[in-house]
Scaffold this active site. Structure first.
Site, PDB file in Angstrom:
ATOM      1  N   TYR A  68      38.641 -79.770  -1.390  1.00 20.92           N
ATOM      2  CA  TYR A  68      39.933 -79.641  -0.702  1.00 20.92           C
ATOM      3  C   TYR A  68      39.994 -78.367   0.132  1.00 20.92           C
ATOM      4  O   TYR A  68      41.082 -77.879   0.466  1.00 20.92           O
ATOM      5  CB  TYR A  68      41.085 -79.652  -1.720  1.00 20.92           C
ATOM      6  CG  TYR A  68      41.247 -80.991  -2.372  1.00 20.92           C
ATOM      7  CD1 TYR A  68      41.997 -81.986  -1.751  1.00 20.92           C
ATOM      8  CD2 TYR A  68      40.632 -81.274  -3.586  1.00 20.92           C
ATOM      9  CE1 TYR A  68      42.135 -83.232  -2.332  1.00 20.92           C
ATOM     10  CE2 TYR A  68      40.762 -82.520  -4.179  1.00 20.92           C
ATOM     11  CZ  TYR A  68      41.518 -83.494  -3.547  1.00 20.92           C
ATOM     12  OH  TYR A  68      41.653 -84.732  -4.115  1.00 20.92           O
ATOM     13  N   SER A  69      38.849 -77.813   0.471  1.00 18.74           N
ATOM     14  CA  SER A  69      38.815 -76.494   1.089  1.00 18.74           C
ATOM     15  C   SER A  69      39.385 -76.481   2.510  1.00 18.74           C
ATOM     16  O   SER A  69      38.897 -77.192   3.398  1.00 18.74           O
ATOM     17  CB  SER A  69      37.360 -76.022   1.113  1.00 18.74           C
ATOM     18  OG  SER A  69      37.227 -74.941   1.987  1.00 18.74           O
TER      19      SER A  69
END
Ligand SMILES: *Cc1c(COP(=O)(O)O)cnc(C)c1O
Length: 295
Positions: A68-69
């Site tokens: 989810y960066s």
């Protein structure tokens, strides 16, 4: 290609009866408006990193992140915009989600790696890209002196001097940059870091690594809500109210925790009446999509 983005990041007031009762004024710096994908602090952190890559005639950006960066996505979008290839090395088994979809859409190649190997990023770089002379290593989250330098420029843009600045911290690079910027301008502003991890005390070492001068600042370690990416009902309901009251989107991973901390500390009377407080909206609102089912 000229690595440049026109910055639009106004400072806006936020009003709330509770602020009036405590006699404080609160403002928010809208770094979330810088770019929809290269959002918030991520553009500031990448700017000098990309210039360095270009200077070294590297054409392939390689970086690291969780699934989810925001940093992976920002790097993918910046690579596409400024004519680089990009590879993202993702922690954990192969998955797909909104963030990774947007990364791929911007042309990023994704490679997944188990959590143990993920710890040694130079080794992964060598393993996956060892024979690519064009490959340029960017640390997870863009953590670097160049990243801090880019973030220090936020202070150049401020229309006035604040008593306090609040910022969410992951790697601490943004915090270090802002503290350096305050120092360059000799502003007597107190910087307040809100780490989004459990046991966030270690963030002090991370921040200090990128300081150009020793500095004092506050770290509030009690607003992690159980750890990175964790949230509870109280945080989610705070975010809902905040968004509905202000029209400004925040999310549970970073900006929601920072804002919650700020409201909580104001409510507890932590700031002198008359204080002017600036919150940094560091962007990352795509994170909301990964947590929709919590709302
Ligand atoms: C990445 C990120 C941060 C953390 O920035 P650091 O420089 O790593 O401390 C804060 N807020 C948002 C929205 C982010 O995406």
């Amino acid at each position: 290609m000229n690595i440049h983005l026109e910055i639009f990041s106004p400072v806006q007031p936020i009003s709330n009866p509770m602020f009036d009762a405590r006699g404080v004024k609160v403002f928010i710096k809208r770094d979330d408006l810088i770019h929809p994908m290269i959002s918030g602090n991520k553009w500031r952190k990448l700017k000098y990193v990309l210039k360095k890559a270009q200077h070294q005639h590297k054409t392939h950006l390689v970086t690291f992140g969780g699934a989810y960066s925001n940093h992976l996505l920002a790097t993918a979008a910046a690579a596409a915009k400024f004519g680089f290839k990009s590879t993202g090395i993702v922690r954990g088994e192969q998955v797909d989600n909104n963030t990774l979809f947007l990364c791929r859409l911007h042309g990023m190649q994704l490679k997944f790696t188990d959590r143990d190997s993920y710890r040694d990023k130079p080794a992964l770089f060598k393993q996956f890209l060892g024979d690519d002379e064009q490959a340029f290593f960017i640390d997870e989250g863009g953590a670097s002196a160049e990243g801090a330098l880019g973030c220090s420029e936020l202070v150049d843009e401020l229309p006035e001097i604040y008593d306090h600045i609040f910022c969410a911290c992951g790697t601490g690079t943004t915090a270090a940059g802002i503290i350096n910027g305050l120092n360059n301008h000799q502003h007597k502003t107190t910087f307040n870091a809100v780490p989004v991890f459990k046991n966030g005390g270690f963030i002090k070492d991370e921040i200090d690594r990128f300081l150009t001068h020793p500095a004092n600042y506050n770290v509030y370690t009690d607003y992690h809500f159980g750890g990175y990416g964790k949230a509870n009902h109280e945080l989610i309901s705070f975010i809902k109210n905040f968004v509905a009251d202000t029209g400004i989107l925040i999310e549970p991973v970073y900006t929601g925790k920072m804002m919650y901390a700020l409201y909580d500390l104001i409510e507890k009377g932590k700031f002198e009446p008359g204080s002017k407080i600036l919150a940094i909206h560091s962007g990352g609102i795509w994170g909301l999509l990964g947590m929709k089912d919590r709302f």
